[in-house]
Design an enzyme around this catalytic site. Structure first.
Site, mmCIF file in Angstrom:
data_model
loop_
_atom_site.group_PDB
_atom_site.id
_atom_site.type_symbol
_atom_site.label_atom_id
_atom_site.label_comp_id
_atom_site.label_asym_id
_atom_site.label_seq_id
_atom_site.Cartn_x
_atom_site.Cartn_y
_atom_site.Cartn_z
ATOM 1 N N ASP A 1 52.063 32.742 37.748
ATOM 2 C CA ASP A 1 52.364 34.163 37.641
ATOM 3 C C ASP A 1 51.585 34.808 36.489
ATOM 4 O O ASP A 1 51.454 34.220 35.409
ATOM 5 C CB ASP A 1 53.878 34.319 37.368
ATOM 6 C CG ASP A 1 54.335 35.751 37.427
ATOM 7 O OD1 ASP A 1 54.418 36.289 38.536
ATOM 8 O OD2 ASP A 1 54.604 36.333 36.359
ATOM 9 N N GLU B 1 47.661 33.918 39.976
ATOM 10 C CA GLU B 1 47.817 35.344 40.260
ATOM 11 C C GLU B 1 46.967 36.081 39.233
ATOM 12 O O GLU B 1 47.376 36.265 38.089
ATOM 13 C CB GLU B 1 49.286 35.782 40.133
ATOM 14 C CG GLU B 1 49.468 37.204 40.621
ATOM 15 C CD GLU B 1 50.564 37.996 39.923
ATOM 16 O OE1 GLU B 1 50.900 39.082 40.403
ATOM 17 O OE2 GLU B 1 51.061 37.548 38.867
#
Ligand code: NOJ
Length: 525
Positions: A198, A249
């Site tokens: 993330d 990401e």
């Protein structure tokens, strides 16, 4: 799939958003029991892997991206034993498992932060970004909008690029690095085939906390130091058997800086948000595909093709608007949508993204042709972005419709945590199964064909001549894809057979917003 290359180079990866996939215990929130019960849907779809959005203990200030314990499962989703059982069952069904790791921040309920907050002299303060002073240390704008500092009772400030419930970790501290390397091992030891990382470009910050200034290095986006974190992670994942993958990401406009994350000793893959945000226009799409291929070729990494995820407006809705781009800075919520046009284009986009070289991502519900639910009442909105930016991501997080004529569509026996549109009665898995014109059967056929088609694995991609507004390319010796993004039907190139079409053909002409996969005549004939 070709055996010769690691799976992550050309896999189809399905994102499960656990709150909204299937509810096993009847509380209106999806969970692991529900996922285990519905694994057959993913086998039938034919995907290679599941990426599981966060399922860890969390106060859910940001739908689980505020993690209080990375080595356990939130009771709303189940138990660690159930997670382990799911990993085993997924593997038995031929599905690989990817878990989500959130290294930029933890929940304010994480024991480290609790200790840091409780005592200004606690050593845990150094694991975060605490600063003294009467005024906010910087005027940085957070990723959800708004300020990035919150004042503690003892008068210090702490940094959070997202909500105040998500304090940023100090990646300059060796304890933070050691902890996340251990968390990585914890999940790799449990057999997961990869991790999704993330906010991967945000971890490191300039400790002098300079202002964000045009033309100067950004104080918290994409600092060079972050690459050393991923080199260390790669050294760890490389010690495990079976091609474990690190997937970042990474939202970066600069294709070259983006590709740095994919150098041979760093991450294996990263999401292609350039493609996701691109307008439904042949020239722009072609330029985006070329940019993607060039940037990845330079580092030998596989491109990825992403149309939707749990953060962005669903692409049936995006492609049904006059402005078909996506960017968080351009809020199009509530602008007119032509769902028929959006659905036609989404069908064509499926054949496009599933036939480009590299890995393809499917966000749960896109295989059902779900659109964004833009009718969630303000008092039902849960996304913390809404208060800060006036845009909610909840519309793409609505629970899946499985069967039946009305909500909750067998998602749950209770009222779902977000409301499902009644019109989804035509978009349930049950309603679409066996209907050759449905989105679900299109995805099933395309994924099955992709698996069996040698040109879609080893074959290089070559652009072919096409009319204005049309994308046409070949993969290998005799496979071609043609996507008509123009407003008029166009003639198809010479072909032996049509393998798959996203919509009805007009004789041998390809109507607007339609794509086909073709078998070309063998070369030299
Ligand atoms: C990216 C995630 O995809 C998003 O859902 C989340 O809000 C932020 N990172 C913060 O973790």
């Amino acid at each position: 799939m070709a055996e010769s290359q690691p799976w992550w180079r050309d896999a189809v990866i399905y994102q499960v958003y656990p709150r909204s996939f299937a509810d096993g215990d009847g509380d209106g929130i999806g969970d692991i029991a529900g996922i285990r019960r519905r694994l057959g849907h993913l086998s039938d779809l034919g995907v290679d892997a599941i990426w599981m959005s966060p399922w860890y203990p969390s106060p859910m200030a940001d739908a689980g991206y505020d993690v209080a314990d990375f080595r356990d499962i939130d009771p709303v989703f189940g138990t660690l034993a159930e997670a382990e059982a799911l990993i085993t069952e997924a593997h038995a069904a031929g599905l690989r498992m990817i878990v989500d790791i959130v290294p930029n921040h933890v929940s304010s309920a994480h024991p480290w932060f609790r200790k840091a907050l409780a005592d200004p002299r606690a050593p845990e303060r150094d694991l975060f970004w605490f600063r003294p002073g009467e005024t906010m240390p910087t005027a940085w704008v957070g990723e959800f909008g708004g300020t990035t500092w919150t004042r503690t009772a003892d008068g210090a400030w702490y940094l959070h690029l997202f909500t105040p419930e998500q304090p940023d970790l100090n990646w300059g501290h060796p304890g933070v690095r050691a902890e996340f390397e251990d968390i990585l091992r914890f999940w790799l030891d449990r057999g997961v085939d990869g991790v999704r990382i993330d906010s991967a470009a945000l971890l490191c910050k300039d400790p002098t906390l300079p202002p964000v200034t045009e033309g100067r290095p950004h104080p918290f986006h994409d600092l060079d130091e972050v690459h050393e974190v991923y080199r260390a992670w790669r050294r760890i994942s490389d010690t495990y058997p079976g091609d474990r993958a690190l997937i970042g990401e990474v939202w970066l406009p600069d294709a070259e800086r983006f590709a740095h994350y994919l150098r041979p000793d760093e991450l294996h893959a990263a999401f292609n948000f350039d493609f996701l945000g691109c307008a439904w226009e042949a020239g722009k799409m072609r330029a985006c595909i070329d940019r993607t291929l060039d940037a990845h070729a330079a580092v030998g990494a596989p491109p990825t093709w992403v149309l939707s995820n749990h953060d962005v407006t669903r692409h049936v809705t995006r492609y049904g608007r006059a402005d078909t781009t996506f960017s968080f800075d351009n809020n199009l919520d509530g602008t007119p949508v032509d769902l028929e046009q959006g659905t036609r284009r989404a069908r064509a986009a499926a054949l496009l993204s599933l036939s480009l070289p590299g890995a393809a991502y499917v966000y749960q519900g896109e295989e059902l042709g779900l659109w964004e639910n833009e009718n969630i009442a303000a008092d039902q909105i849960q996304d913390p972005m809404y208060a800060r930016r006036g845009h909610t991501r909840d519309g793409c997080r609505v629970p899946l419709p499985w069967s039946g004529d009305a909500p909750p569509f067998e998602f749950s026996t209770a009222e779902p945590w977000l409301p499902q549109p009644a019109e989804w009665k035509d978009r349930t898995v049950q309603a679409q199964t066996g209907d050759p014109s449905s989105m679900l059967e299109l995805y099933r056929a395309a994924i099955r064909m992709r698996r069996a088609e040698p040109g879609l694995h080893a074959g290089a991609m070559t652009w072919a001549d096409a009319a204005p507004g049309v994308l046409a390319y070949t993969r290998g010796p005799d496979f071609a894809c043609v996507v008509n993004m123009s407003g008029a039907a166009v003639a198809l190139p010479d072909h032996d057979s049509c393998l798959l079409a996203s919509g009805p053909l007009d004789g041998v002409r390809l109507p607007p917003d339609t794509a086909v996969w073709l078998r070309l005549p063998a070369r030299g004939q």
